[in-house]
Design a protein around this motif. Structure first.
Motif, PDB file in Angstrom:
ATOM      1  N   PHE A  16     -23.230   2.691  10.858  1.00 25.37           N
ATOM      2  CA  PHE A  16     -21.777   2.598  11.018  1.00 25.37           C
ATOM      3  C   PHE A  16     -21.074   2.906   9.669  1.00 25.37           C
ATOM      4  O   PHE A  16     -19.573   2.866   9.868  1.00 25.37           O
ATOM      5  CB  PHE A  16     -21.494   0.918  10.848  1.00 25.37           C
ATOM      6  N   ARG A  17     -21.745   4.061   9.066  1.00 24.14           N
ATOM      7  CA  ARG A  17     -20.898   4.667   7.896  1.00 24.14           C
ATOM      8  C   ARG A  17     -20.662   6.132   8.089  1.00 24.14           C
ATOM      9  O   ARG A  17     -21.448   6.595   8.665  1.00 24.14           O
ATOM     10  CB  ARG A  17     -21.806   4.246   6.776  1.00 24.14           C
ATOM     11  N   LYS A  18     -19.214   6.326   7.695  1.00 24.71           N
ATOM     12  CA  LYS A  18     -19.217   7.888   7.665  1.00 24.71           C
ATOM     13  C   LYS A  18     -19.577   8.587   6.580  1.00 24.71           C
ATOM     14  O   LYS A  18     -19.548   7.916   5.378  1.00 24.71           O
ATOM     15  CB  LYS A  18     -17.643   8.144   7.898  1.00 24.71           C
ATOM     16  N   ILE A  19     -20.065   9.694   6.804  1.00 24.64           N
ATOM     17  CA  ILE A  19     -20.548  10.465   5.314  1.00 24.64           C
ATOM     18  C   ILE A  19     -19.282  11.798   5.236  1.00 24.64           C
ATOM     19  O   ILE A  19     -19.146  12.367   6.236  1.00 24.64           O
ATOM     20  CB  ILE A  19     -21.900  11.292   5.728  1.00 24.64           C
ATOM     21  N   ARG A  20     -18.955  11.895   3.990  1.00 28.96           N
ATOM     22  CA  ARG A  20     -17.966  12.626   3.468  1.00 28.96           C
ATOM     23  C   ARG A  20     -18.524  14.266   3.455  1.00 28.96           C
ATOM     24  O   ARG A  20     -19.742  14.252   2.821  1.00 28.96           O
ATOM     25  CB  ARG A  20     -17.153  12.506   2.279  1.00 28.96           C
ATOM     26  N   LEU A  21     -18.239  15.130   3.846  1.00 28.16           N
ATOM     27  CA  LEU A  21     -18.800  16.541   3.812  1.00 28.16           C
ATOM     28  C   LEU A  21     -17.698  17.311   2.716  1.00 28.16           C
ATOM     29  O   LEU A  21     -16.283  17.352   3.312  1.00 28.16           O
ATOM     30  CB  LEU A  21     -18.754  17.539   5.108  1.00 28.16           C
ATOM     31  N   GLU A  22     -18.055  17.988   1.887  1.00 24.96           N
ATOM     32  CA  GLU A  22     -17.332  18.890   0.899  1.00 24.96           C
ATOM     33  C   GLU A  22     -17.838  20.292   1.115  1.00 24.96           C
ATOM     34  O   GLU A  22     -19.144  20.469   1.129  1.00 24.96           O
ATOM     35  CB  GLU A  22     -17.506  18.170  -0.532  1.00 24.96           C
ATOM     36  N   ASN A  24     -16.976  23.710  -1.045  1.00 19.58           N
ATOM     37  CA  ASN A  24     -16.774  24.386  -2.248  1.00 19.58           C
ATOM     38  C   ASN A  24     -15.974  23.235  -3.229  1.00 19.58           C
ATOM     39  O   ASN A  24     -14.752  23.642  -3.774  1.00 19.58           O
ATOM     40  CB  ASN A  24     -15.671  25.433  -1.984  1.00 19.58           C
ATOM     41  N   GLY A  25     -16.314  22.021  -3.125  1.00 21.48           N
ATOM     42  CA  GLY A  25     -15.815  20.856  -4.045  1.00 21.48           C
ATOM     43  C   GLY A  25     -14.734  20.205  -3.498  1.00 21.48           C
ATOM     44  O   GLY A  25     -14.092  19.224  -4.234  1.00 21.48           O
ATOM     45  N   LYS A  26     -14.351  20.504  -2.371  1.00 27.90           N
ATOM     46  CA  LYS A  26     -13.100  19.815  -1.675  1.00 27.90           C
ATOM     47  C   LYS A  26     -13.360  19.210  -0.181  1.00 27.90           C
ATOM     48  O   LYS A  26     -14.335  19.771   0.429  1.00 27.90           O
ATOM     49  CB  LYS A  26     -12.066  20.847  -1.332  1.00 27.90           C
ATOM     50  N   LEU A  27     -12.948  17.888  -0.104  1.00 31.62           N
ATOM     51  CA  LEU A  27     -13.159  17.422   1.203  1.00 31.62           C
ATOM     52  C   LEU A  27     -12.872  18.165   2.374  1.00 31.62           C
ATOM     53  O   LEU A  27     -11.843  18.764   2.486  1.00 31.62           O
ATOM     54  CB  LEU A  27     -12.449  15.958   1.347  1.00 31.62           C
ATOM     55  N   PHE A  28     -13.770  18.201   3.202  1.00 32.75           N
ATOM     56  CA  PHE A  28     -13.514  19.020   4.438  1.00 32.75           C
ATOM     57  C   PHE A  28     -13.203  18.000   5.619  1.00 32.75           C
ATOM     58  O   PHE A  28     -12.397  18.063   6.398  1.00 32.75           O
ATOM     59  CB  PHE A  28     -14.749  19.873   5.092  1.00 32.75           C
ATOM     60  N   THR A  29     -14.447  17.037   5.707  1.00 37.25           N
ATOM     61  CA  THR A  29     -14.001  16.093   6.802  1.00 37.25           C
ATOM     62  C   THR A  29     -15.092  14.811   6.448  1.00 37.25           C
ATOM     63  O   THR A  29     -15.921  14.783   5.722  1.00 37.25           O
ATOM     64  CB  THR A  29     -14.376  16.679   8.200  1.00 37.25           C
ATOM     65  N   ASN A  32     -19.522  11.046  11.501  1.00 34.87           N
ATOM     66  CA  ASN A  32     -20.184   9.803  11.954  1.00 34.87           C
ATOM     67  C   ASN A  32     -21.688   9.970  12.374  1.00 34.87           C
ATOM     68  O   ASN A  32     -22.104  11.299  12.540  1.00 34.87           O
ATOM     69  CB  ASN A  32     -19.542   9.303  13.480  1.00 34.87           C
ATOM     70  N   ASN A  33     -22.168   8.865  12.698  1.00 33.09           N
ATOM     71  CA  ASN A  33     -23.828   8.941  12.916  1.00 33.09           C
ATOM     72  C   ASN A  33     -23.838   9.532  14.321  1.00 33.09           C
ATOM     73  O   ASN A  33     -23.392   9.467  15.530  1.00 33.09           O
ATOM     74  CB  ASN A  33     -24.093   7.599  13.240  1.00 33.09           C
ATOM     75  N   GLY A  34     -24.697  10.799  14.229  1.00 36.14           N
ATOM     76  CA  GLY A  34     -25.060  11.566  15.560  1.00 36.14           C
ATOM     77  C   GLY A  34     -24.194  12.405  15.950  1.00 36.14           C
ATOM     78  O   GLY A  34     -24.041  13.035  16.991  1.00 36.14           O
ATOM     79  N   GLU A  35     -23.037  12.724  15.097  1.00 37.13           N
ATOM     80  CA  GLU A  35     -22.009  13.686  15.343  1.00 37.13           C
ATOM     81  C   GLU A  35     -22.312  15.174  15.132  1.00 37.13           C
ATOM     82  O   GLU A  35     -22.936  15.408  13.749  1.00 37.13           O
ATOM     83  CB  GLU A  35     -20.643  13.187  14.636  1.00 37.13           C
ATOM     84  N   ILE A  36     -21.412  16.014  15.716  1.00 41.76           N
ATOM     85  CA  ILE A  36     -21.526  17.386  15.365  1.00 41.76           C
ATOM     86  C   ILE A  36     -20.208  17.801  15.054  1.00 41.76           C
ATOM     87  O   ILE A  36     -19.234  17.690  15.676  1.00 41.76           O
ATOM     88  CB  ILE A  36     -22.393  18.155  16.280  1.00 41.76           C
ATOM     89  N   GLN A  49     -21.966  20.146   0.318  1.00 41.77           N
ATOM     90  CA  GLN A  49     -22.425  18.810  -0.296  1.00 41.77           C
ATOM     91  C   GLN A  49     -22.012  17.634   0.662  1.00 41.77           C
ATOM     92  O   GLN A  49     -20.756  17.718   1.039  1.00 41.77           O
ATOM     93  CB  GLN A  49     -22.105  18.419  -1.732  1.00 41.77           C
ATOM     94  N   ALA A  50     -22.862  16.661   0.645  1.00 41.86           N
ATOM     95  CA  ALA A  50     -22.309  15.458   1.403  1.00 41.86           C
ATOM     96  C   ALA A  50     -22.516  14.101   0.638  1.00 41.86           C
ATOM     97  O   ALA A  50     -23.128  14.367  -0.347  1.00 41.86           O
ATOM     98  CB  ALA A  50     -23.340  15.284   2.716  1.00 41.86           C
ATOM     99  N   LYS A  51     -21.590  13.184   0.644  1.00 45.75           N
ATOM    100  CA  LYS A  51     -21.420  12.283  -0.168  1.00 45.75           C
ATOM    101  C   LYS A  51     -21.076  10.807   0.717  1.00 45.75           C
ATOM    102  O   LYS A  51     -20.609  10.811   1.580  1.00 45.75           O
ATOM    103  CB  LYS A  51     -20.215  12.150  -1.253  1.00 45.75           C
ATOM    104  N   ILE A  52     -21.705   9.573   0.309  1.00 43.95           N
ATOM    105  CA  ILE A  52     -21.605   8.512   0.937  1.00 43.95           C
ATOM    106  C   ILE A  52     -21.664   7.426  -0.462  1.00 43.95           C
ATOM    107  O   ILE A  52     -22.499   7.352  -1.121  1.00 43.95           O
ATOM    108  CB  ILE A  52     -22.673   8.073   2.023  1.00 43.95           C
ATOM    109  N   ASP A  53     -20.339   6.709  -0.373  1.00 45.73           N
ATOM    110  CA  ASP A  53     -20.267   5.938  -1.802  1.00 45.73           C
ATOM    111  C   ASP A  53     -20.559   6.567  -2.939  1.00 45.73           C
ATOM    112  O   ASP A  53     -20.127   7.748  -3.141  1.00 45.73           O
ATOM    113  CB  ASP A  53     -21.065   4.670  -1.657  1.00 45.73           C
ATOM    114  N   TRP A  54     -21.556   6.306  -4.025  1.00 45.54           N
ATOM    115  CA  TRP A  54     -21.892   7.034  -4.937  1.00 45.54           C
ATOM    116  C   TRP A  54     -22.920   7.941  -4.959  1.00 45.54           C
ATOM    117  O   TRP A  54     -23.230   8.574  -5.763  1.00 45.54           O
ATOM    118  CB  TRP A  54     -22.146   5.726  -6.222  1.00 45.54           C
ATOM    119  N   CYS A  55     -23.442   8.008  -3.842  1.00 45.13           N
ATOM    120  CA  CYS A  55     -24.745   8.587  -3.520  1.00 45.13           C
ATOM    121  C   CYS A  55     -24.371  10.109  -2.915  1.00 45.13           C
ATOM    122  O   CYS A  55     -23.348  10.182  -2.164  1.00 45.13           O
ATOM    123  CB  CYS A  55     -25.562   7.901  -2.663  1.00 45.13           C
TER     124      CYS A  55
END
Length: 98
Positions: A16-22, A24-29, A32-36, A49-55
């Protein structure tokens, strides 16, 4: 311009959580789970790089000369370890060979 395809593997733990994709250090999008998601970038060196909360995930450095696929999945090890000492390895970005 080359196309980068991000494939988030479907998983139970963060379904149920979205993962942030960066890129070159900037948020791209957010993905969602299973999304392309697809992104067109200019030729040259890029950092992902991917980020979720502090991880976070590993930083994937790629020299773009053609279309590539990147798989986004949960890192190895127990959830307790990955959210504490292994927070920089909570997620894993992996270049897929076509």
């Amino acid at each position: 311009m080359p196309t980068v395809t991000f494939n988030r593997i479907s998983e139970y733990e963060n379904r149920f959580r979205k993962i942030r994709l960066e890129v070159n250090g900037k948020l791209f999008t957010k993905i969602n789970n299973g999304e392309i998601k697809k992104l067109e970038l200019p030729y040259g060196k890029h950092y992902f790089q991917a980020k979720i909360d502090w991880c976070t995930s590993n930083i994937l450095e790629v020299e773009l000369i053609e279309d590539i696929d990147i798989k986004l999945m949960k890192g190895k090890g127990s959830t307790l370890y990955r959210t504490t000492f292994g927070y920089k390895k909570y997620l894993l970005l992996q270049l897929e060979v076509n």
